[in-house]
Design a protein around this motif. Structure first.
Motif, PDB file in Angstrom:
ATOM      1  N   ILE A 577     -77.529 -22.671  51.160  1.00  0.00           N
ATOM      2  CA  ILE A 577     -76.514 -22.011  51.813  1.00  0.00           C
ATOM      3  C   ILE A 577     -75.518 -22.135  50.829  1.00  0.00           C
ATOM      4  O   ILE A 577     -74.779 -23.292  50.491  1.00  0.00           O
ATOM      5  N   GLY A 578     -74.533 -20.951  50.467  1.00  0.00           N
ATOM      6  CA  GLY A 578     -73.480 -20.898  49.573  1.00  0.00           C
ATOM      7  C   GLY A 578     -72.302 -20.199  50.438  1.00  0.00           C
ATOM      8  O   GLY A 578     -72.477 -19.146  51.002  1.00  0.00           O
ATOM      9  N   THR A 579     -71.125 -20.627  50.162  1.00  0.00           N
ATOM     10  CA  THR A 579     -70.026 -19.949  51.061  1.00  0.00           C
ATOM     11  C   THR A 579     -69.051 -19.734  50.222  1.00  0.00           C
ATOM     12  O   THR A 579     -68.828 -20.400  48.983  1.00  0.00           O
ATOM     13  N   ALA A 580     -68.222 -18.685  50.632  1.00  0.00           N
ATOM     14  CA  ALA A 580     -66.895 -18.243  49.984  1.00  0.00           C
ATOM     15  C   ALA A 580     -65.870 -17.867  50.855  1.00  0.00           C
ATOM     16  O   ALA A 580     -66.143 -17.110  51.704  1.00  0.00           O
ATOM     17  N   VAL A 581     -64.635 -18.319  50.668  1.00  0.00           N
ATOM     18  CA  VAL A 581     -63.501 -18.113  51.649  1.00  0.00           C
ATOM     19  C   VAL A 581     -62.356 -17.180  51.101  1.00  0.00           C
ATOM     20  O   VAL A 581     -61.901 -17.398  49.922  1.00  0.00           O
ATOM     21  N   PHE A 582     -61.986 -15.951  51.647  1.00  0.00           N
ATOM     22  CA  PHE A 582     -61.080 -15.267  51.513  1.00  0.00           C
ATOM     23  C   PHE A 582     -59.750 -15.834  51.986  1.00  0.00           C
ATOM     24  O   PHE A 582     -59.691 -16.049  53.311  1.00  0.00           O
ATOM     25  N   PRO A 583     -58.573 -15.987  51.265  1.00  0.00           N
ATOM     26  CA  PRO A 583     -58.514 -15.587  49.796  1.00  0.00           C
ATOM     27  C   PRO A 583     -58.669 -16.496  48.797  1.00  0.00           C
ATOM     28  O   PRO A 583     -58.395 -16.265  47.705  1.00  0.00           O
ATOM     29  N   VAL A 584     -59.043 -17.737  49.257  1.00  0.00           N
ATOM     30  CA  VAL A 584     -59.246 -19.061  48.138  1.00  0.00           C
ATOM     31  C   VAL A 584     -60.139 -18.729  47.044  1.00  0.00           C
ATOM     32  O   VAL A 584     -59.766 -18.961  46.113  1.00  0.00           O
ATOM     33  N   HIS A 585     -61.427 -18.219  47.445  1.00  0.00           N
ATOM     34  CA  HIS A 585     -62.338 -17.860  46.463  1.00  0.00           C
ATOM     35  C   HIS A 585     -62.210 -16.496  45.878  1.00  0.00           C
ATOM     36  O   HIS A 585     -63.341 -16.165  45.028  1.00  0.00           O
ATOM     37  N   GLY A 586     -61.478 -15.693  46.172  1.00  0.00           N
ATOM     38  CA  GLY A 586     -61.644 -14.208  45.826  1.00  0.00           C
ATOM     39  C   GLY A 586     -60.832 -13.275  46.867  1.00  0.00           C
ATOM     40  O   GLY A 586     -60.648 -13.620  48.019  1.00  0.00           O
ATOM     41  N   ASN A 587     -60.285 -11.965  46.339  1.00  0.00           N
ATOM     42  CA  ASN A 587     -59.674 -11.078  46.902  1.00  0.00           C
ATOM     43  C   ASN A 587     -60.375  -9.790  47.062  1.00  0.00           C
ATOM     44  O   ASN A 587     -59.816  -8.779  47.809  1.00  0.00           O
ATOM     45  N   ASP A 588     -61.621  -9.751  46.575  1.00  0.00           N
ATOM     46  CA  ASP A 588     -62.227  -8.510  46.902  1.00  0.00           C
ATOM     47  C   ASP A 588     -63.698  -8.901  47.146  1.00  0.00           C
ATOM     48  O   ASP A 588     -64.348 -10.166  47.049  1.00  0.00           O
ATOM     49  N   ALA A 589     -64.673  -7.981  47.639  1.00  0.00           N
ATOM     50  CA  ALA A 589     -66.088  -8.090  48.165  1.00  0.00           C
ATOM     51  C   ALA A 589     -66.833  -8.850  46.855  1.00  0.00           C
ATOM     52  O   ALA A 589     -67.723  -9.745  47.274  1.00  0.00           O
ATOM     53  N   ALA A 590     -66.615  -8.357  45.603  1.00  0.00           N
ATOM     54  CA  ALA A 590     -67.530  -8.519  44.685  1.00  0.00           C
ATOM     55  C   ALA A 590     -67.131 -10.374  44.044  1.00  0.00           C
ATOM     56  O   ALA A 590     -68.211 -10.886  44.041  1.00  0.00           O
ATOM     57  N   SER A 591     -65.990 -10.555  44.114  1.00  0.00           N
ATOM     58  CA  SER A 591     -65.792 -12.038  43.808  1.00  0.00           C
ATOM     59  C   SER A 591     -66.337 -13.048  44.707  1.00  0.00           C
ATOM     60  O   SER A 591     -66.653 -13.938  44.394  1.00  0.00           O
ATOM     61  N   LEU A 592     -66.133 -12.584  46.193  1.00  0.00           N
ATOM     62  CA  LEU A 592     -66.437 -13.376  46.999  1.00  0.00           C
ATOM     63  C   LEU A 592     -68.053 -13.506  47.096  1.00  0.00           C
ATOM     64  O   LEU A 592     -68.484 -14.913  47.446  1.00  0.00           O
ATOM     65  N   CYS A 593     -68.754 -12.662  46.844  1.00  0.00           N
ATOM     66  CA  CYS A 593     -70.303 -12.579  46.748  1.00  0.00           C
ATOM     67  C   CYS A 593     -70.608 -13.525  45.522  1.00  0.00           C
ATOM     68  O   CYS A 593     -71.724 -14.089  45.727  1.00  0.00           O
ATOM     69  N   ARG A 594     -69.924 -13.288  44.503  1.00  0.00           N
ATOM     70  CA  ARG A 594     -70.355 -14.032  43.224  1.00  0.00           C
ATOM     71  C   ARG A 594     -70.022 -15.437  43.701  1.00  0.00           C
ATOM     72  O   ARG A 594     -71.106 -16.389  43.129  1.00  0.00           O
ATOM     73  N   HIS A 595     -68.869 -15.824  44.061  1.00  0.00           N
ATOM     74  CA  HIS A 595     -68.790 -17.341  44.619  1.00  0.00           C
ATOM     75  C   HIS A 595     -69.624 -17.806  45.527  1.00  0.00           C
ATOM     76  O   HIS A 595     -70.457 -18.987  45.391  1.00  0.00           O
ATOM     77  N   ALA A 596     -70.023 -16.985  46.583  1.00  0.00           N
ATOM     78  CA  ALA A 596     -71.119 -17.580  47.394  1.00  0.00           C
ATOM     79  C   ALA A 596     -72.364 -17.537  46.931  1.00  0.00           C
ATOM     80  O   ALA A 596     -73.229 -18.665  47.234  1.00  0.00           O
ATOM     81  N   ASP A 597     -72.867 -16.714  46.149  1.00  0.00           N
ATOM     82  CA  ASP A 597     -74.155 -16.848  45.419  1.00  0.00           C
ATOM     83  C   ASP A 597     -74.182 -18.126  44.632  1.00  0.00           C
ATOM     84  O   ASP A 597     -75.315 -18.791  44.538  1.00  0.00           O
ATOM     85  N   THR A 598     -73.166 -18.453  43.774  1.00  0.00           N
ATOM     86  CA  THR A 598     -72.994 -19.605  42.698  1.00  0.00           C
ATOM     87  C   THR A 598     -73.259 -20.678  43.671  1.00  0.00           C
ATOM     88  O   THR A 598     -74.229 -21.804  43.188  1.00  0.00           O
ATOM     89  N   MET A 599     -72.600 -20.915  44.788  1.00  0.00           N
ATOM     90  CA  MET A 599     -72.697 -22.041  45.710  1.00  0.00           C
ATOM     91  C   MET A 599     -74.176 -22.172  46.297  1.00  0.00           C
ATOM     92  O   MET A 599     -74.421 -23.178  46.487  1.00  0.00           O
ATOM     93  N   MET A 600     -74.605 -21.044  46.667  1.00  0.00           N
ATOM     94  CA  MET A 600     -75.790 -21.179  47.291  1.00  0.00           C
ATOM     95  C   MET A 600     -76.924 -21.620  45.956  1.00  0.00           C
ATOM     96  O   MET A 600     -77.753 -22.667  46.283  1.00  0.00           O
ATOM     97  N   TYR A 601     -77.010 -21.539  44.790  1.00  0.00           N
ATOM     98  CA  TYR A 601     -77.945 -21.821  43.741  1.00  0.00           C
ATOM     99  C   TYR A 601     -77.269 -23.257  43.549  1.00  0.00           C
ATOM    100  O   TYR A 601     -78.417 -23.946  43.129  1.00  0.00           O
ATOM    101  N   GLU A 602     -76.185 -23.601  43.625  1.00  0.00           N
ATOM    102  CA  GLU A 602     -75.913 -25.087  43.348  1.00  0.00           C
ATOM    103  C   GLU A 602     -76.578 -25.907  44.518  1.00  0.00           C
ATOM    104  O   GLU A 602     -77.071 -27.028  44.496  1.00  0.00           O
TER     105      GLU A 602
END
Length: 610
Positions: A577-602
């Motif tokens: 499971i990877g998570t991303a929080v607005f606005p800490v990890h991004g201000n739009d859908a693309a950046s939030l999803c990229r961060h959550a995806d990265t966290m999931m792979y970690e």
């Protein structure tokens, strides 16, 4: 004999034509335009029109390129009433006309039915010419009340017509013979190689008279197959459509019938009842015989008695003819109304003054239960205001376009209907005549298609399209209200071995069970979607505390690590499971999803090390 049959055919055609060609009824007042319509009309200029150059007697371009036919005369009359100057664009054929219309090189198409395909680039006036489709047989064939009741009979039709498609769908019991032309279809019926054909009333009258097929007759009608001919206007010119619609509403029955008669001449000749004539003559002779007996005694009364007998004969013939015509007319319209596939309702003083039998099928109420029932009681609560407003406008004489509403059935369900109608006089008082088409099944199909387009077919979860639509809306709200939200990517570990070991059917059951467990761990306001094979994504809107995201992630990890019982197979998996929080990890859908995806792979890499 053939001449007599033509007389009979002309009589039937005339009575049907008089009742079916026009349903609008203007009374000759000047066209009432809004200020916007008047301004538009003054700057309009010439309106280009495309037609079918070879559709006699409705419309065609003759050798000189002149636009002639029933539709041509009606369009000129409508244009005159509307104050619009029309210019015909010559075309090779109907397909060429349609192509020019789609390309925007024609402002209007003059004479056509409204269809879903044509709705894509055209808007339509109300119908200005209604032409029923009739069944044509040889003279000795019985009248056909219902096509569904016949068996082992053949119907000949031209290839590729809409009538062919509808007959195959609605009456599979009828065996079809397909030919290349309408004339060939009539010829097969004339030569007894087919039992019947079905064509428009106007075309049938014109072809039978032109070709001299006087052994044919009109043997039935399907009211639901009527051609409702309209003017199609390019969508870029709605004001032009509105102006033409008002001109259509001003057409009178007399004007339309005069135009039709110029092209398809139908005269009315009454058939003589020789049996009745024999009885009357016999009675007259009896009266004369009595007169001869009395003549020796009352010679002065002989002339008066003869005149009385003659007048009696004429009165009896006239009365019998009128009663017969009245019975035939009442029976014809009773059959049309009671066998109609649309609900027909007369509303007077906001109560149901008349309903036809199909209304019981639509609502589930009996005719007695519907009688004198306030019509608004049958309308779904949220649609009542719209229904009352349309009824008020119709009673004021305004043109009301078709609209859709829900009706309350007796069993508690809702029935979707499409409503049209007009203002009439009923029993000497104003009322509205309404036609209701049951579109419940069509609505259900539309809702199912809409659901399938936005949901995963296996798990019934929202798909990628619906998830990102909800994410964009949640982001917009969070930015306005300065709130937080979170996106979580969930990927199942060791899912492929489950498929390899137990098969794809068990793998599908596992994905469905995972979907239900994730849903059970979330709030009603949260969204979980399936965006790939074993990939899920979660949206957590309106977060009070960004730390709540970690609690949800832990909870999801716990519920997904518990073994699954899948048709007797015990399967254990885990999830990264990877998570991303607005606005800490991004201000739009693309950046939030990229961060959550990265966290999931970690998280996945970390779990492998463990």
């Amino acid at each position: 004999m053939s001449k007599f049959r033509w007389i009979f055919l002309r009589t039937v055609l005339a009575s049907m034509v008089a009742g079916c060609f026009l349903f609008t009824g203007g009374i000759g007042f000047a066209l009432q335009l809004s200020p916007a319509e008047e301004a538009y009309l003054s700057s309009l200029g010439t309106v280009s029109i495309c037609v079918d150059p070879d559709w006699e007697p409705f419309e065609q371009l003759d050798q000189d390129g002149t636009y002639i036919g029933i539709a041509a005369d009606l369009i000129r009359l409508i244009g005159k009433k509307a104050g619009v100057t029309l210019q015909v664009i010559p075309t090779r054929d109907w397909d060429h006309s349609v192509a020019l219309s789609k390309a925007g090189q024609c402002d209007i198409l003059a004479f056509l039915n409204k269809t879903p395909v044509r709705d894509q680039w055209l808007i339509f006036t109300e119908p200005y010419f209604i032409d029923p489709n009739v069944i044509v047989t040889r003279a000795e064939h019985d009248y056909i009340h219902n096509l569904a009741a016949i068996s082992d009979e053949t119907m000949v039709l031209p290839k590729g017509t809409s009538v062919e498609e509808r007959i195959r769908r609605d009456y599979p019991n009828v065996r079809l013979i397909l030919v290349d032309s309408e004339a060939e279809a009539f010829r097969l019926v004339e030569n007894r190689k087919a039992d019947m054909t079905m064509r428009s009333l106007t075309m049938a009258a014109y072809t039978i008279k032109k070709e001299g097929w006087f052994n044919l007759k009109i043997a039935g009608e399907i009211a639901a197959y009527a051609n409702r001919m309209r003017i199609g206007v390019t969508k870029e010119k709605p004001l032009l459509r509105d102006i033409l619609d008002k001109a259509v509403a001003m057409l009178t029955t007399q004007e339309v019938n005069e135009i039709v008669s110029r092209h398809v001449s139908i005269s009315v000749t009454t058939r003589i009842d020789y049996r009745l004539l024999f009885k009357v003559v016999f009675g007259f002779l009896a009266v004369v015989g009595l007169g001869l007996v009395w003549i020796t005694v009352m010679s002065r009364k002989n002339r008066d008695l003869a005149l009385l007998g003659d007048q009696l004969r004429r009165d009896m013939i006239a009365r019998t003819e009128m009663e017969s015509a009245l019975r035939e007319s009442e029976e014809r319209y009773r059959l049309l109304v009671e066998t109609a596939q649309e609900g027909i309702v007369v509303v007077q003083e906001e109560t149901l003054a008349y309903v036809n039998p199909i209304m019981s099928a639509i609502t589930g109420y009996t005719a007695d239960e519907l009688k004198r029932c306030p019509f608004i009681h049958l309308v779904f609560t949220e649609d009542r205001e719209m229904a009352l407003e349309n009824h008020r406008l119709r009673m004021e004489g305004n043109v009301v376009q078709r609209y859709q509403m829900r009706m309350l059935r007796k069993d508690g369900d809702n029935a979707w209907v499409e409503v049209s109608g007009a203002r009439i006089e009923w029993a000497g008082s104003p009322a509205s005549l309404n036609f209701l088409s049951d579109i419940t099944d069509r609505k259900a199909i539309e809702e199912k298609i809409h659901f399938m387009a936005q949901h995963d077919p296996l798990t019934a979860l929202p798909n990628r399209t619906l998830f990102f639509d909800r994410l964009e809306r949640a982001l917009a709200l969070a930015k306005r209200e300065r709130r937080s939200l979170a996106v979580m990517f969930v990927d199942l570990n060791d899912f492929k071995p489950v498929n390899d070991t137990y098969g794809h059917s068990v793998g599908d059951l596992l994905l469905q069970s995972v979907a239900r467990r994730i849903e059970s761990a979330l709030r009603a306001s949260d969204t979980v979607a399936r965006i790939g094979g074993d990939e899920f994504v979660v949206l957590l809107p309106n977060l009070e505390n960004s730390m709540d995201v970690e609690d949800v992630a832990v909870k999801l990890g716990q519920v997904l690590s518990e073994p699954f019982n899948l048709d007797g197979q015990i399967v254990a998996i885990s999830a990264s499971i990877g998570t991303a929080v607005f606005p800490v990890h991004g201000n739009d859908a693309a950046s939030l999803c990229r961060h959550a995806d990265t966290m999931m792979y970690e998280d996945k890499a970390h779990s492998k090390k463990i």
